[in-house]
Design a protein around this motif. Structure first.
Motif, PDB file in Angstrom:
ATOM      1  N   MET A  75     -11.353   8.485 -13.980  1.00  0.00           N
ATOM      2  CA  MET A  75     -11.948   7.085 -13.442  1.00  0.00           C
ATOM      3  C   MET A  75     -11.366   6.413 -12.575  1.00  0.00           C
ATOM      4  O   MET A  75     -12.262   5.845 -11.263  1.00  0.00           O
ATOM      5  CB  MET A  75     -11.340   6.027 -15.206  1.00  0.00           C
ATOM      6  CG  MET A  75     -12.026   5.810 -15.832  1.00  0.00           C
ATOM      7  SD  MET A  75     -14.269   5.825 -15.415  1.00  0.00           S
ATOM      8  CE  MET A  75     -15.096   4.913 -17.158  1.00  0.00           C
ATOM      9  N   ALA A  76      -9.753   7.043 -12.812  1.00  0.00           N
ATOM     10  CA  ALA A  76      -9.223   6.697 -10.989  1.00  0.00           C
ATOM     11  C   ALA A  76      -9.626   7.666 -10.212  1.00  0.00           C
ATOM     12  O   ALA A  76      -9.383   6.498  -8.877  1.00  0.00           O
ATOM     13  CB  ALA A  76      -7.456   6.819 -11.467  1.00  0.00           C
ATOM     14  N   ALA A  77      -9.759   8.163 -10.848  1.00  0.00           N
ATOM     15  CA  ALA A  77     -10.771   9.131  -8.666  1.00  0.00           C
ATOM     16  C   ALA A  77     -11.304   8.491  -8.259  1.00  0.00           C
ATOM     17  O   ALA A  77     -11.879   8.393  -7.425  1.00  0.00           O
ATOM     18  CB  ALA A  77     -10.617  10.742  -9.358  1.00  0.00           C
ATOM     19  N   MET A  78     -12.669   7.189  -8.935  1.00  0.00           N
ATOM     20  CA  MET A  78     -13.354   6.876  -8.383  1.00  0.00           C
ATOM     21  C   MET A  78     -12.968   5.613  -8.082  1.00  0.00           C
ATOM     22  O   MET A  78     -13.479   4.378  -7.440  1.00  0.00           O
ATOM     23  CB  MET A  78     -14.509   6.545  -9.572  1.00  0.00           C
ATOM     24  CG  MET A  78     -14.907   7.958 -10.264  1.00  0.00           C
ATOM     25  SD  MET A  78     -16.379   7.632 -10.783  1.00  0.00           S
ATOM     26  CE  MET A  78     -16.150   6.738 -12.605  1.00  0.00           C
ATOM     27  N   VAL A  79     -11.926   5.009  -8.020  1.00  0.00           N
ATOM     28  CA  VAL A  79     -11.940   3.679  -7.896  1.00  0.00           C
ATOM     29  C   VAL A  79     -11.525   3.183  -6.220  1.00  0.00           C
ATOM     30  O   VAL A  79     -12.461   3.139  -5.435  1.00  0.00           O
ATOM     31  CB  VAL A  79     -10.447   3.696  -8.132  1.00  0.00           C
ATOM     32  CG1 VAL A  79     -10.181   2.116  -7.062  1.00  0.00           C
ATOM     33  CG2 VAL A  79     -10.254   3.065  -9.734  1.00  0.00           C
ATOM     34  N   CYS A  80     -10.547   4.260  -5.560  1.00  0.00           N
ATOM     35  CA  CYS A  80     -10.969   5.165  -3.556  1.00  0.00           C
ATOM     36  C   CYS A  80     -11.013   5.983  -3.552  1.00  0.00           C
ATOM     37  O   CYS A  80      -9.996   7.051  -3.780  1.00  0.00           O
ATOM     38  CB  CYS A  80     -10.305   3.848  -2.966  1.00  0.00           C
ATOM     39  SG  CYS A  80      -8.598   3.261  -3.016  1.00  0.00           S
ATOM     40  N   ARG A  81     -10.845   5.618  -2.126  1.00  0.00           N
ATOM     41  CA  ARG A  81     -10.425   7.640  -1.603  1.00  0.00           C
ATOM     42  C   ARG A  81      -9.035   8.199  -1.232  1.00  0.00           C
ATOM     43  O   ARG A  81      -8.585   9.236  -1.573  1.00  0.00           O
ATOM     44  CB  ARG A  81     -10.758   7.085   0.295  1.00  0.00           C
ATOM     45  CG  ARG A  81     -10.661   8.887   1.112  1.00  0.00           C
ATOM     46  CD  ARG A  81     -11.779   8.534   2.088  1.00  0.00           C
ATOM     47  NE  ARG A  81     -12.677   7.870   2.151  1.00  0.00           N
ATOM     48  CZ  ARG A  81     -13.208   8.006   3.210  1.00  0.00           C
ATOM     49  NH1 ARG A  81     -12.751   8.473   4.176  1.00  0.00           N
ATOM     50  NH2 ARG A  81     -14.008   7.547   3.622  1.00  0.00           N
ATOM     51  N   GLN A  82      -7.891   6.986  -1.334  1.00  0.00           N
ATOM     52  CA  GLN A  82      -6.766   7.560  -1.630  1.00  0.00           C
ATOM     53  C   GLN A  82      -6.385   7.280  -3.402  1.00  0.00           C
ATOM     54  O   GLN A  82      -5.628   8.751  -3.238  1.00  0.00           O
ATOM     55  CB  GLN A  82      -5.250   5.869  -0.876  1.00  0.00           C
ATOM     56  CG  GLN A  82      -3.900   6.669  -1.362  1.00  0.00           C
ATOM     57  CD  GLN A  82      -2.896   5.210  -1.382  1.00  0.00           C
ATOM     58  OE1 GLN A  82      -3.430   4.485  -1.656  1.00  0.00           O
ATOM     59  NE2 GLN A  82      -2.269   5.462  -1.186  1.00  0.00           N
ATOM     60  N   TRP A  83      -7.059   7.084  -4.011  1.00  0.00           N
ATOM     61  CA  TRP A  83      -6.580   7.386  -5.407  1.00  0.00           C
ATOM     62  C   TRP A  83      -7.619   8.444  -5.780  1.00  0.00           C
ATOM     63  O   TRP A  83      -6.865   9.636  -6.169  1.00  0.00           O
ATOM     64  CB  TRP A  83      -7.114   6.341  -6.531  1.00  0.00           C
ATOM     65  CG  TRP A  83      -6.396   5.205  -6.182  1.00  0.00           C
ATOM     66  CD1 TRP A  83      -5.414   4.501  -5.019  1.00  0.00           C
ATOM     67  CD2 TRP A  83      -6.051   4.653  -7.601  1.00  0.00           C
ATOM     68  NE1 TRP A  83      -4.780   3.903  -5.743  1.00  0.00           N
ATOM     69  CE2 TRP A  83      -5.509   3.670  -7.131  1.00  0.00           C
ATOM     70  CE3 TRP A  83      -6.032   4.461  -9.267  1.00  0.00           C
ATOM     71  CZ2 TRP A  83      -4.906   2.269  -7.821  1.00  0.00           C
ATOM     72  CZ3 TRP A  83      -6.091   3.486 -10.053  1.00  0.00           C
ATOM     73  CH2 TRP A  83      -5.316   1.944  -9.132  1.00  0.00           C
ATOM     74  N   ARG A  84      -8.609   9.111  -4.991  1.00  0.00           N
ATOM     75  CA  ARG A  84      -9.411  10.817  -5.757  1.00  0.00           C
ATOM     76  C   ARG A  84      -8.344  11.332  -4.976  1.00  0.00           C
ATOM     77  O   ARG A  84      -8.138  12.429  -6.012  1.00  0.00           O
ATOM     78  CB  ARG A  84     -10.743   9.969  -4.669  1.00  0.00           C
ATOM     79  CG  ARG A  84     -11.675  11.511  -5.222  1.00  0.00           C
ATOM     80  CD  ARG A  84     -12.434  11.619  -4.724  1.00  0.00           C
ATOM     81  NE  ARG A  84     -12.496  12.013  -3.250  1.00  0.00           N
ATOM     82  CZ  ARG A  84     -13.358  11.667  -2.331  1.00  0.00           C
ATOM     83  NH1 ARG A  84     -14.349  11.232  -2.697  1.00  0.00           N
ATOM     84  NH2 ARG A  84     -13.115  12.220  -1.229  1.00  0.00           N
ATOM     85  N   ALA A  85      -7.756  11.237  -3.469  1.00  0.00           N
ATOM     86  CA  ALA A  85      -6.932  12.097  -2.965  1.00  0.00           C
ATOM     87  C   ALA A  85      -6.002  12.783  -4.272  1.00  0.00           C
ATOM     88  O   ALA A  85      -5.472  13.899  -4.252  1.00  0.00           O
ATOM     89  CB  ALA A  85      -6.871  11.593  -1.899  1.00  0.00           C
ATOM     90  N   ALA A  86      -5.322  11.770  -4.580  1.00  0.00           N
ATOM     91  CA  ALA A  86      -3.893  11.838  -4.845  1.00  0.00           C
ATOM     92  C   ALA A  86      -4.356  12.137  -6.580  1.00  0.00           C
ATOM     93  O   ALA A  86      -3.895  12.855  -7.239  1.00  0.00           O
ATOM     94  CB  ALA A  86      -3.293  10.605  -5.577  1.00  0.00           C
ATOM     95  N   SER A  87      -5.125  12.019  -6.847  1.00  0.00           N
ATOM     96  CA  SER A  87      -5.739  12.250  -8.075  1.00  0.00           C
ATOM     97  C   SER A  87      -6.583  13.575  -8.890  1.00  0.00           C
ATOM     98  O   SER A  87      -6.364  14.324  -9.568  1.00  0.00           O
ATOM     99  CB  SER A  87      -7.149  11.438  -9.301  1.00  0.00           C
ATOM    100  OG  SER A  87      -8.133  11.312  -8.484  1.00  0.00           O
ATOM    101  N   VAL A  88      -6.439  14.746  -7.643  1.00  0.00           N
ATOM    102  CA  VAL A  88      -6.694  15.593  -7.091  1.00  0.00           C
ATOM    103  C   VAL A  88      -5.592  16.874  -6.903  1.00  0.00           C
ATOM    104  O   VAL A  88      -6.596  17.790  -7.244  1.00  0.00           O
ATOM    105  CB  VAL A  88      -8.120  16.134  -6.440  1.00  0.00           C
ATOM    106  CG1 VAL A  88      -9.811  15.760  -6.437  1.00  0.00           C
ATOM    107  CG2 VAL A  88      -7.580  15.588  -5.308  1.00  0.00           C
ATOM    108  N   HIS A  89      -4.492  16.290  -7.087  1.00  0.00           N
ATOM    109  CA  HIS A  89      -3.161  17.428  -7.228  1.00  0.00           C
ATOM    110  C   HIS A  89      -3.679  18.492  -8.056  1.00  0.00           C
ATOM    111  O   HIS A  89      -4.003  18.203  -9.250  1.00  0.00           O
ATOM    112  CB  HIS A  89      -2.544  16.258  -7.036  1.00  0.00           C
ATOM    113  CG  HIS A  89      -1.512  16.965  -6.573  1.00  0.00           C
ATOM    114  ND1 HIS A  89      -0.699  17.502  -7.525  1.00  0.00           N
ATOM    115  CD2 HIS A  89      -0.928  17.216  -5.297  1.00  0.00           C
ATOM    116  CE1 HIS A  89       0.934  18.590  -7.043  1.00  0.00           C
ATOM    117  NE2 HIS A  89       0.544  17.909  -5.297  1.00  0.00           N
TER     118      HIS A  89
END
Lengths: 307, 155
Positions: free
Chosen positions: A240-254
């Motif tokens: 869910m958090a990955a869909m919030v914004c670009r920065q969050w997605r980049a952080a969530s695929v770590h």
């Protein structure tokens, strides 16, 4: 999905369709594991869930002829064919036993490590210009857009009934504020309203942006803080958090978050796993399991928060 | 650590000039301050830039509590943590920045957990509203501009 459906049920199995559909609708698949119809319905479900994933769609289509033979074999001798398949699939026993305990931890270090390499490379590449592109440009372009529309509206002499209509439609307090600020502008009188920056748009949009940002409380976390916050999240919330914004997605695929997948309390049945194993080509099993997990997350009924 | 060292007092000065007198054991819970003390590059007064008095007071309160109750039950500390981080979002953001900057690990953990709780079980829409102030843009783009756009005559 229709093609899959037609393929799954041959003409001589027409009489079974009713019960199959019932099984699909009810999704009661646990206790009738060795049942023939249930087996088909599981195949149907797997086709559906895999078909919803773009990456695996072509693979599933490739797998159809092979599965057709399987279906015929099963139709001839249902129970025997099924049990022989069970016996021939390696790793299935392990899967079944561990899923019987309700806990299934799969080590994806190798598979996902390779999988994540390109994305982390992209992450690094993206990182350098993150700050300049981070959510600000949207605001910026939006405000430009907005003012452009404002100019258009004033030049066309749109009367303020538009805005009243908008006002009655939405209950958002923000919009009411904006309407309040805009009405003097549309009347042609640059009033001394508290939000002068909107009215005096010749003064540049920098101040209007800052005003807009002041209206809301924003949490602009840095990347390492986001990483720390995300380390407390489960996979569903991470998605869910990955869909919030670009920065969050980049952080969530770590990589750190996706080393282990937890299949506890997931709606994945043994048959779904079995079909994955019987595919004629070499399926990347960790990837397929990952897709299964995601599919079970998506098919989760609304309201339940998961494990 | 000897008892004479424990009685040492440090003065922390916040960004807006206010000074706090704290025991050294409390102050060194922040790794950044600890490094400064160990390197002995700090005089008695340690400036804490980027952190204003309000937030610094909160951080010191947290550190004191953790220092006192080190021997106490962990559950007690946990309730204190959950109450401590249960503030407004603005204070939470300031706190998390300060804790990150000063490198206070316990506080940072508690705060991050709290933020994670805020994310948990919410839809993307709600997260955007809560964290990014998305509502303003969305309402304006969806209704306001769209209505104007549709009412234009294209000629």
């Amino acid at each position: 999905m229709k093609i899959w459906c037609c393929f799954c049920f041959d003409e001589e199995e027409d009489d079974k369709k009713g019960t199959m559909r019932g099984g699909i609708a009810g999704k009661e698949s646990e206790d009738k594991a060795e049942d023939m119809e249930n087996y088909d319905s599981e195949g149907f479900l797997l086709g559906f869930s895999l078909g919803s994933l773009d990456e695996l769609q072509s693979q599933v289509l490739d797998a159809r002829p092979e599965l057709e033979e399987r279906e015929d074999g099963v139709g001839a001798s249902a129970c025997a064919g099924f049990s022989s398949t069970v016996g021939s699939s390696q790793g299935f026993d392990q899967f079944a036993s561990s899923s019987g305990q309700g806990v299934m931890e799969v080590d994806l270090r190798l598979g996902l490590g390779e999988e994540l390499l390109p994305s982390s490379a992209a992450f690094d590449r993206e990182e350098c210009d993150r700050d300049s592109h981070n959510k600000r440009p949207k605001v910026h372009s939006f405000s430009l857009d907005w003012e452009c529309h404002l100019a258009a509206a004033t030049s066309l002499e749109t009367d303020s009934s538009n805005f009243h209509m908008t006002d009655s439609k939405t209950n958002g307090s923000f919009l009411k504020n904006e309407t309040f600020y805009l009405s003097p502008l549309l009347d042609g009188a640059v009033a001394d309203s508290p939000l002068d920056s909107v009215a005096g748009r010749d003064g540049g949009d920098a101040c209007s942006i800052s005003r807009m940002e002041d209206l809301v409380v924003r949490m602009d976390l840095t990347d390492d803080l986001l990483h720390m916050v995300f380390s407390f999240l489960k996979h569903i919330d991470l998605c869910m958090a990955a869909m919030v914004c670009r920065q969050w997605r980049a952080a969530s695929v770590h990589e750190d978050f996706w080393r282990f997948l937890n299949f506890e309390n997931r709606n994945i049945s043994v048959q779904q796993y079995l079909i994955l194993e019987r595919l004629p080509f070499r399926v990347d099993l960790p990837l397929a399991l990952w897709c299964l997990l995601l599919a079970s997350v998506w098919s989760r009924p609304e309201g339940s928060t998961g494990a | 650590m000897s008892s004479s060292l424990e009685k040492n007092m440090l003065i922390l000065r916040s960004s807006d000039g206010e000074e706090f007198i704290v025991p050294e054991v409390v102050a060194v819970m922040s790794k950044a301050i600890k490094n400064m003390v160990e390197d002995e590059c700090a005089s008695n007064t340690i400036p804490v830039p980027n952190v204003d008095a309000n937030i610094l007071a909160m951080v010191i309160e947290f550190c004191k509590k953790h220092d006192e109750s080190e021997a106490e039950a962990a559950s007690d500390l946990k309730t204190f943590d959950s109450e401590f981080v249960n503030r407004g979002q603005e204070a939470l953001y300031d706190l998390i920045t300060a804790a990150n900057f000063r490198d206070v690990k316990e506080l940072l953990d508690a705060l991050c957990q709290n933020v994670a709780e805020m994310i948990k079980g919410k839809s993307v829409h709600h997260i955007r509203i809560q964290f990014l102030g998305y509502q303003l843009f969305e309402i304006l783009t969806s209704n306001f501009i769209w209505n104007i756009w549709c009412d234009r005559d294209f000629d």
